[in-house]
Scaffold this motif. Structure first.
Motif, PDB file in Angstrom:
ATOM      1  N   ARG A  13      16.546   9.882  -0.361  1.00 17.89           N
ATOM      2  CA  ARG A  13      15.232   9.784  -1.242  1.00 17.89           C
ATOM      3  C   ARG A  13      14.003   9.964   0.276  1.00 17.89           C
ATOM      4  O   ARG A  13      13.673  11.223   0.620  1.00 17.89           O
ATOM      5  N   ASP A  14      14.125   9.021   0.940  1.00 14.37           N
ATOM      6  CA  ASP A  14      12.969   8.949   1.860  1.00 14.37           C
ATOM      7  C   ASP A  14      13.533   9.712   3.057  1.00 14.37           C
ATOM      8  O   ASP A  14      12.784  10.645   3.665  1.00 14.37           O
ATOM      9  N   HIS A  97      12.862   2.204  -9.128  1.00 17.46           N
ATOM     10  CA  HIS A  97      11.951   1.852  -8.357  1.00 17.46           C
ATOM     11  C   HIS A  97      10.825   2.417  -8.534  1.00 17.46           C
ATOM     12  O   HIS A  97      10.412   3.693  -8.200  1.00 17.46           O
ATOM     13  N   PHE A  99       6.406   2.596  -8.001  1.00 16.67           N
ATOM     14  CA  PHE A  99       5.208   2.138  -7.017  1.00 16.67           C
ATOM     15  C   PHE A  99       4.114   2.831  -7.335  1.00 16.67           C
ATOM     16  O   PHE A  99       3.920   3.788  -8.020  1.00 16.67           O
ATOM     17  N   SER A 139       7.036  -1.340  -5.753  1.00 14.82           N
ATOM     18  CA  SER A 139       6.357  -1.183  -4.427  1.00 14.82           C
ATOM     19  C   SER A 139       5.011  -1.128  -4.499  1.00 14.82           C
ATOM     20  O   SER A 139       4.365  -0.031  -5.013  1.00 14.82           O
ATOM     21  N   GLU A 141       2.511   0.452  -2.416  1.00 10.43           N
ATOM     22  CA  GLU A 141       2.544   1.502  -1.503  1.00 10.43           C
ATOM     23  C   GLU A 141       1.470   1.178  -0.259  1.00 10.43           C
ATOM     24  O   GLU A 141       0.334   0.800  -0.820  1.00 10.43           O
ATOM     25  N   PRO A 169       6.149  -2.117   1.597  1.00 10.44           N
ATOM     26  CA  PRO A 169       6.257  -1.050   2.500  1.00 10.44           C
ATOM     27  C   PRO A 169       5.122  -1.208   3.557  1.00 10.44           C
ATOM     28  O   PRO A 169       4.051  -0.981   3.349  1.00 10.44           O
ATOM     29  N   THR A 171       3.918   1.763   4.814  1.00  8.41           N
ATOM     30  CA  THR A 171       4.060   3.160   4.562  1.00  8.41           C
ATOM     31  C   THR A 171       3.833   3.947   5.936  1.00  8.41           C
ATOM     32  O   THR A 171       4.359   4.955   5.962  1.00  8.41           O
ATOM     33  N   HIS A 202      10.291  -2.287   3.832  1.00  8.51           N
ATOM     34  CA  HIS A 202      10.300  -1.001   3.810  1.00  8.51           C
ATOM     35  C   HIS A 202       9.514  -0.516   5.035  1.00  8.51           C
ATOM     36  O   HIS A 202       8.421  -0.285   5.034  1.00  8.51           O
ATOM     37  N   HIS A 204       8.493   2.133   8.294  1.00  6.04           N
ATOM     38  CA  HIS A 204       8.400   3.395   9.055  1.00  6.04           C
ATOM     39  C   HIS A 204       8.208   3.528  10.485  1.00  6.04           C
ATOM     40  O   HIS A 204       7.801   2.300  11.082  1.00  6.04           O
ATOM     41  N   GLN A 510       4.771  10.906  -2.859  1.00  2.89           N
ATOM     42  CA  GLN A 510       3.559  10.241  -2.294  1.00  2.89           C
ATOM     43  C   GLN A 510       2.444  11.335  -2.174  1.00  2.89           C
ATOM     44  O   GLN A 510       1.321  10.588  -1.900  1.00  2.89           O
TER      45      GLN A 510
HETATM   46  O1  KIV Z   1       6.865   4.605   2.573  1.00  5.93           O
HETATM   47  C1  KIV Z   1       6.530   4.280   1.241  1.00  5.93           C
HETATM   48  O2  KIV Z   1       5.413   3.657   0.873  1.00  5.93           O
HETATM   49  C2  KIV Z   1       7.544   4.760   0.527  1.00  5.93           C
HETATM   50  C3  KIV Z   1       7.297   4.370  -1.076  1.00  5.93           C
HETATM   51  C4  KIV Z   1       7.641   5.239  -2.068  1.00  5.93           C
HETATM   52  C5  KIV Z   1       8.127   2.886  -1.217  1.00  5.93           C
HETATM   53  O3  KIV Z   1       8.470   5.290   0.813  1.00  5.93           O
END
Ligand code: KIV
Ligand code: ZN
Length: 513
Positions: A13-14, A97, A99, A139, A141, A169, A171, A202, A204, A510
């Motif tokens: 997914r991500d 899930h 968000f 979540s 976000e 997250p 994000t 979560h 990044h 998103q």
């Molecule tokens: O990074 C993020 O905020 C996401 C959300 C959809 C959980 O991937």
């Protein structure tokens, strides 16, 4: 007894949100089967509302995987939640899930909603998701840039509404480890019903801190980490599964948690994801990079030979490095081929698909004496690419190069059912080949990236090539493999051109609705 740390993999997914990393249903199934072998607890298989193809992929993964929970992502809107609920129906264990953004900048500029409206919508979404499954994750976000008081308010409300996992997250990858750790500490302390849900991180990797932030969260009460194989993901990517899992395993003196990951399957998962997406793994990448366990300096080598722990904190074989052994050759039969593929989690839907792959295996075995698992993976990916109904197909390629002369390529393609040929020169044979192809196709695309890597060692190895093209803001990645790297390059270029032609319109979860 240590607490269980839930490993939630979001490669499908991500990870798929990385520019050009889009995967077909068959590719997602292959990766999902490997994730199941790796024993991840939860597989986020996609965003079912993105397109019919995404819906079918999540449904297919939910049908074949039995030992991991299958999760579908949904924005806090009716259509997304219904699609996710329908897609996960076949799963032995399914999760939704949902968000919604909670940072001031996202609420005001993206959602154009007031904080009260966001809270109401979040409660509604969780309740609606509970109509489909008892396992609902929520979540907020951009939690990493949200107001803590607002986070406490919305999280308490969604737990009351039935959320069983609360994912926090970062994000945009903005947080620092001490800050992200403190955020978990404070949320768990302050939210009165926090004991009714599992808290999840979560992260990044925009500042290269995704793994550090996730581990700081675990030290402060998180009991789920969301991550991807090789750290694949939007922009700089997500937390790399292999890094956090091996950190927890290696530093059991620090962590009060443990995972159920079968770490010996890590390298196979890394190679499969790299092979399917065409995103190479950098040599110095922790755990799965080619140099991760290689010792260059004489002093290090001497130390490791005398006593391994002098310079090694993990055993290469614990993450799957020693499994690179010759598995097949020229004389291997169809049954042995089929059995080995099944052991690798690869099954064909029809006898014809198996037969086509076997023919390609025999062709490869004529050119390369020792065939490894990595060769088989690469061959199957390439076979799947060639099988798809495409606008363009390589018929023949002739190249010539000589010192002092301009390299030349003579290419013949099927272009929408007709054969067409072109001759071009270039700065090298790959450049000449790409120019000849472009003169036939006239795509008007720009080449963003071209990379070659060898699947196994030796000059007779299969070369895996990756080509990234951009046209009108759309980015696609093409892959090709062959023992001849110019042919592999031509295949990758043509694969990318075919992807540009295909209608792959899908919604980004998103993006503003
Ligand atoms: O990074 C993020 O905020 C996401 C959300 C959809 C959980 O991937
Ligand atoms: Zn994300």
């Amino acid at each position: 007894m240590k607490d269980h740390l839930v490993i939630f993999d979001t490669t499908l997914r991500d990870g798929e949100q990385s520019p050009g990393a889009s995967m077909t249903k068959e590719e997602k199934i292959r990766i999902a089967k490997q994730l199941e072998k790796l024993q991840v607890d939860v597989i986020e298989a996609g965003f079912p509302a993105a397109s019919q193809g995404d819906f079918e992929s999540v449904q297919a993964v939910a049908s074949v995987v039995k030992d991991s929970t299958i999760c579908g992502l949904a924005r806090a809107v009716e259509n997304d939640i219904v699609k996710a609920g329908e897609a996960i129906k076949p799963a032995a264990s399914g999760r939704i899930h949902t968000f919604i953004a909670t940072s001031p900048i996202h609420m005001e500029k993206k959602l154009k909603m007031s904080p009260d409206e966001v809270v109401d919508r979040a409660i509604w979404a969780v309740k609606r998701a509970r109509d489909f499954t008892d396992d609902v994750e929520f979540s907020p976000e951009d939690a990493g840039r949200s107001d803590i008081d607002f986070l406490c308010r919305i999280i308490e409300a969604v737990i009351d509404a039935g959320a069983t996992t609360i994912n926090i997250p970062d994000t945009v990858g903005y947080n620092l480890p001490h800050q992200f750790g403190n955020l978990f500490n404070e949320l768990i302390e302050r939210i009165p019903n926090s004991d009714k849900a599992i808290f999840s991180a979560h992260c990044h990797n925009d500042l290269g801190l995704a793994a550090a932030n996730s581990l700081a969260a675990v030290r402060n009460g998180a009991r789920q980490i969301e991550c991807t194989i090789n750290g694949l993901g939007e922009r700089a990517g997500n937390t790399a599964l292999e890094e956090v899992v091996m950190a927890v395993k290696t530093r059991q003196d620090i962590f009060t948690v443990d995972t159920r990951i079968n770490t010996q399957e890590i390298l196979a998962a890394s190679r499969l994801v790299s092979n399917i997406t065409g995103f190479p793994v950098q040599p110095n990448k922790a755990i799965v990079g080619a140099n991760a366990f290689a010792h260059e300096s004489g002093i290090h080598q001497d130390g490791v030979l005398k006593h391994r722990e002098t310079y090694e904190i993990m055993r290469a074989e614990d993450v799957g490095w020693s499994t690179n052994k010759m598995v097949m050759g020229k004389h291997s039969g169809r049954n042995a081929f089929k059995t080995r593929l099944e052991e690798l989690g690869i099954e064909f839907e029809t006898e014809q698909e198996l037969n086509e792959a076997f023919v390609r295996f025999k062709e490869l075995a004529d050119r390369k004496h020792e065939i490894y698992d990595e060769d088989l993976q690469s061959l199957v990916t390439d076979n799947n690419i060639q099988r798809v109904e495409n606008c363009y197909r390589l018929v023949s390629l002739k190249v010539s190069t000589e010192t002092g002369e301009s390299p030349q390529a003579d290419v013949t393609l099927w272009v929408d059912g007709n054969e067409a040929s072109a001759l071009s020169t270039g700065s090298g044979v790959v450049d000449a080949t790409f120019k000849a192809i472009e003169s036939l196709v006239e795509s008007g695309s720009s080449l963003l990236l071209y990379s070659v890597s060898n699947v196994t060692n030796g000059t007779d190895s299969l070369g895996e090539t990756s080509v990234r093209l951009e046209k009108g803001g759309r980015i696609v990645n093409g892959q090709g493999s062959d023992t001849d790297i110019v042919t592999a390059s031509a295949k990758a270029y043509i694969n990318a051109l075919n992807k540009l032609e295909s209608d792959m319109n899908k919604a980004h979860p998103q993006a503003p609705v």
